[in-house]
Write an enzyme that holds these catalytic residues in place. Sequence first.
Site, PDB file in Angstrom:
ATOM      1  N   ARG A 152      24.287  13.040 -23.667  1.00 51.82           N
ATOM      2  CA  ARG A 152      23.752  14.541 -23.993  1.00 51.82           C
ATOM      3  C   ARG A 152      22.805  15.115 -22.925  1.00 51.82           C
ATOM      4  O   ARG A 152      22.795  16.173 -22.816  1.00 51.82           O
ATOM      5  CB  ARG A 152      23.192  14.579 -25.486  1.00 51.82           C
ATOM      6  CG  ARG A 152      22.971  15.865 -26.003  1.00 51.82           C
ATOM      7  CD  ARG A 152      22.846  15.726 -27.567  1.00 51.82           C
ATOM      8  NE  ARG A 152      21.331  14.943 -28.042  1.00 51.82           N
ATOM      9  CZ  ARG A 152      21.063  14.778 -29.135  1.00 51.82           C
ATOM     10  NH1 ARG A 152      21.682  15.196 -30.209  1.00 51.82           N
ATOM     11  NH2 ARG A 152      20.036  14.036 -29.241  1.00 51.82           N
ATOM     12  N   LYS A 254      19.650  20.144 -25.911  1.00 50.15           N
ATOM     13  CA  LYS A 254      18.299  19.987 -26.456  1.00 50.15           C
ATOM     14  C   LYS A 254      17.342  20.362 -25.304  1.00 50.15           C
ATOM     15  O   LYS A 254      16.456  19.476 -25.073  1.00 50.15           O
ATOM     16  CB  LYS A 254      18.393  18.232 -26.781  1.00 50.15           C
ATOM     17  CG  LYS A 254      17.324  17.960 -27.908  1.00 50.15           C
ATOM     18  CD  LYS A 254      17.693  16.653 -28.300  1.00 50.15           C
ATOM     19  CE  LYS A 254      16.619  16.157 -29.398  1.00 50.15           C
ATOM     20  NZ  LYS A 254      16.900  16.952 -30.465  1.00 50.15           N
ATOM     21  N   GLU A 290      22.268  25.215 -38.754  1.00 50.10           N
ATOM     22  CA  GLU A 290      21.508  23.959 -38.805  1.00 50.10           C
ATOM     23  C   GLU A 290      20.030  24.280 -39.562  1.00 50.10           C
ATOM     24  O   GLU A 290      19.731  25.332 -39.590  1.00 50.10           O
ATOM     25  CB  GLU A 290      21.432  23.022 -37.736  1.00 50.10           C
ATOM     26  CG  GLU A 290      20.839  23.517 -36.391  1.00 50.10           C
ATOM     27  CD  GLU A 290      20.771  22.819 -35.092  1.00 50.10           C
ATOM     28  OE1 GLU A 290      20.022  21.884 -35.054  1.00 50.10           O
ATOM     29  OE2 GLU A 290      21.499  23.045 -34.346  1.00 50.10           O
TER      30      GLU A 290
END
EC number: 2.6.1.42
Length: 408
Positions: A152, A254, A290
């Site tokens: 990621r 992220k 989210e």
Amino acid sequence: MDCAAALLPGFHPNYLLCPSRHFSSLLPKTDLSSPLKFQLQNKQLSLASSHGFSPVICNATLSDTYSETVELADIDWDNLGFGFLPTDYMYNMKCAQGESFSNGELQRFGNIELSPSAGVLNYGQGLFEGLKAYRKEDGNILLFRPEENALRMRLGAERMCMPSPTVDQFVDAVKATVLANKRWIPPVGKGSLYIRPLLMGSGAVLGLAPAPEYTFLIYVSPVGNYFKEGVAPIHLIVEDNLHRATPGGTGGVKTIGNYAAVLKAQSAAKEQGYSDVLYLDCVHKKYLEEVSSCNIFVVKGNLIFTPAIKGTILPGITRKSIIDVARTLGFQVEERLVHVDELLDADEVFCTGTAVVVSPVGSITYHGERVPYNEGGVGAVSQQLYSALTRLQMGFIKDNMNWTVELS
């Protein structure tokens, strides 16, 4: 042999002995059905597992201040929150733009020096990851899916125009940092060691451009529960004016800027007594995305559904794991658009994330209407999934999923 025991005074070896991933194909089928209550995070447990492990070499240099302490740190393990506690060592590795990372080292934990013109400070060119290490009863340590964090980070680095460590470099650095700080890993059932890898543009840049130098840094901190409610149900409010991410933006990686953007809505929600904010899509303002730092799941009968990953939602590693665990347990799982109105007649709602693992939702408020779930208690599905995943993460069952990495 313990990694630090092999070190001689005055020498600076460029390796650490770190056990590799064990091969779960040799293990019996994982039992994901045995109960483990949410409250077990606050109790001493007597369950154990006996995985095998083998040594591999980690490419990390030990700084000349490295030493090992085998006793646990002297802190109140029974009252750990999710706050930062400085530990002993951090990991540092640098590279120039257009080059590759190499020659990382463990250093004494402390402040770092950055130019006021660093890319991360001026233009937000940075990413972070989060994962955990758990102590087993036999003294060994378990990491949960560190290679997924590495992958990621690499995807995020490509989006943010940064070089990134290879998967092996990332995982080896995590292992080295955890072993160097193992006295800070909580006793069994008392919490975990939170691991925070950072990738940032540390070089000085004035005009808008990728930084000329990059730093990969890892620090760790022992933690307990993320929400102040602990494992009790949390209470969310739906936000449809402020948005976490936009199509074509960076919501699916992220990057550090994603989290500063949620602070205003989150702070306002907490002032009103809510635990956190549930965000809607910014185009239609009717589909779930989210929570500030968690993925969201909705339960209706044997069906579990969660918003599909479409560029504005972070592909959570706990989210991915819960989907696999739920299917193993016989649930039907759908990844799709989830309309906000589907919250009105849901049986359960829960959040997932590295910090929270599985957090049951006690109520959601939307346009002034409060929708309660499970009469303020923990839903059966949330409990079952929490039990299954945490038993695996903590080593109480054998890992037939091949998700954990064991260190001695």
